[in-house]
Write an enzyme that holds these catalytic residues in place. Structure first.
Site, mmCIF file in Angstrom:
data_model
loop_
_atom_site.group_PDB
_atom_site.id
_atom_site.type_symbol
_atom_site.label_atom_id
_atom_site.label_comp_id
_atom_site.label_asym_id
_atom_site.label_seq_id
_atom_site.Cartn_x
_atom_site.Cartn_y
_atom_site.Cartn_z
ATOM 1 N N ASP A 183 -2.191 -6.574 7.185
ATOM 2 C CA ASP A 183 -3.611 -6.282 6.972
ATOM 3 C C ASP A 183 -4.079 -6.930 5.676
ATOM 4 O OD1 ASP A 183 -2.066 -4.582 5.398
ATOM 5 O OD2 ASP A 183 -3.384 -2.849 5.635
ATOM 6 N N GLY A 214 0.823 -1.202 0.000
ATOM 7 C CA GLY A 214 0.000 0.000 0.000
ATOM 8 C C GLY A 214 0.859 1.255 0.000
ATOM 9 N N GLY A 220 -0.139 -4.957 0.523
ATOM 10 C CA GLY A 220 -1.309 -4.774 -0.315
ATOM 11 C C GLY A 220 -1.245 -5.519 -1.629
ATOM 12 N N GLU A 270 4.977 -5.619 7.585
ATOM 13 C CA GLU A 270 4.473 -4.419 8.260
ATOM 14 C C GLU A 270 5.068 -4.168 9.649
ATOM 15 O OE1 GLU A 270 1.927 -5.239 4.896
ATOM 16 O OE2 GLU A 270 2.682 -6.515 6.493
#
Length: 331
Positions: A144, A64, A113, A136
């Site tokens: 996530d 992301g 992502g 992360e």
């Protein structure tokens, strides 16, 4: 130039991730572009399947657009991050339940992502160049994009290991673990994509271009199972005796990562194992919204992605000082 190129070729909706200068890091425009294409093709009888590829030889998608989220946090915009994550996670769920074959080709790096827009699809093709990770915890964030769903279901506590350490795995690892569905040699990817876009039956293409690589994992799965089944993070670290190269590397990895992120990540994986994908995404959104307001997020992104000095100053500095009650109500 569009950051997402979308067109119908040979009855196939072709999405090309086209932000190579940022290693295809997903910004809001990319998320919106992918979703718009999928929405348009969902009920279009002229589109039989969807193929997602990258214009970059270096990355399928490096994650992301976390630098933009950090900038919003630094500038005091508390709404931008949650808005971005909500749109990203909704896209992941759309992909997971898409009514047509959703085919991704990972021939390079796919982090964070990038796994959200591939792992949830029905056909996940990897090559020997593929590198997958959820890194992360190194930037003061949490895994996530539904990773608490798909990682928590891996055998032998491997998902817990990958989520906490951010360890990179190979394409053959991904296939062996079920994160990928097919393996194609990199030099055959161009032909495979051309035949799919030429309208050839996908199952026929897959049967001719994909192979079974060596199934041996690139890491010690037995060691992972023996260590990462411990009750707590402190127990895991204590169990790493540094008596093998793997245990030394793993202990060193964990010592460099955000203690707050590690604690929150471990809780997400534990809860994810007994949750639906939507429940995982909603929980991840709550925790992500909380964690980007913690000091470690701005500091971790600064150290890894902005200044790149790789010397984050975590607060608190050790696991024993993390207060899990701060995020427990979000789970």
């Amino acid at each position: 130039m569009a950051v997402v190129e979308a067109e119908v070729v040979g009855g196939v909706g072709h999405i090309v991730l086209n932000r190579p200068e940022a290693l295809n890091s997903l910004n809001s425009a990319m998320i919106d572009g992918i979703r718009a294409a999928l929405d348009a093709w969902r009920d279009d009888d002229a589109v039989a399947s969807v193929l997602v590829t990258s214009s970059s030889p270096r990355a399928f998608c490096a994650g992301g657009d976390i630098k933009a989220v950090r900038q919003a946090v630094v500038e005091g915009d508390r709404a931008a991050g949650p808005r971005y994550f909500a749109a990203e996670y909704d896209l992941d769920e759309i992909i997971a339940h898409y009514p047509k074959s959703y085919i991704s080709v990972i021939d390079a790096a796919a982090f964070g992502g990038g796994l959200g827009i591939s792992i949830h699809g029905s056909v996940r093709i990897v090559t020997e160049n593929a590198v997958l990770a959820m890194p992360e915890t190194a930037i003061g964030f949490v895994p996530d994009v539904g990773s608490s769903y798909f990682l928590s279901r891996l055998p032998g506590h491997i998902g817990r290991y990958l989520a906490l350490t951010g360890t990179r795995i190979t394409g053959s690892d991904a296939l062996a673990l079920g994160l990928a569905t097919h393996f194609c040699p990199s030099d055959a990817v161009g032909a495979l994509e051309s035949e799919i876009l030429g309208g050839t039956d996908i199952e026929d293409v897959l049967s001719r271009y994909t192979i079974l690589p060596a199934t041996e994992l690139s890491f010690d799965a037995e060691a992972v199972a023996a260590v990462f089944d411990r009750k707590s993070l402190v127990d895991i670290i204590d169990a790493l005796q540094c008596d093998t190269p793997w245990s030394r590397v793993t202990k060193t990895q964990l010592a460099t990562l955000s203690p707050t992120s590690l604690m929150a990540t471990d809780a997400l994986i534990a809860h994810g194992a007994r949750s639906t994908l939507r429940e995982c995404l909603d929980r991840e959104l709550r925790v992500a919204t909380w964690v980007i307001d913690q000091p470690d997020f701005a500091e971790g992104v600064r150290a890894v992605l902005v200044d790149k000095d790789r010397a984050p100053q975590w607060k608190p500095l050790v696991l024993e000082m993390v207060r899990p009650e701060a995020f427990q109500q979000l789970l």
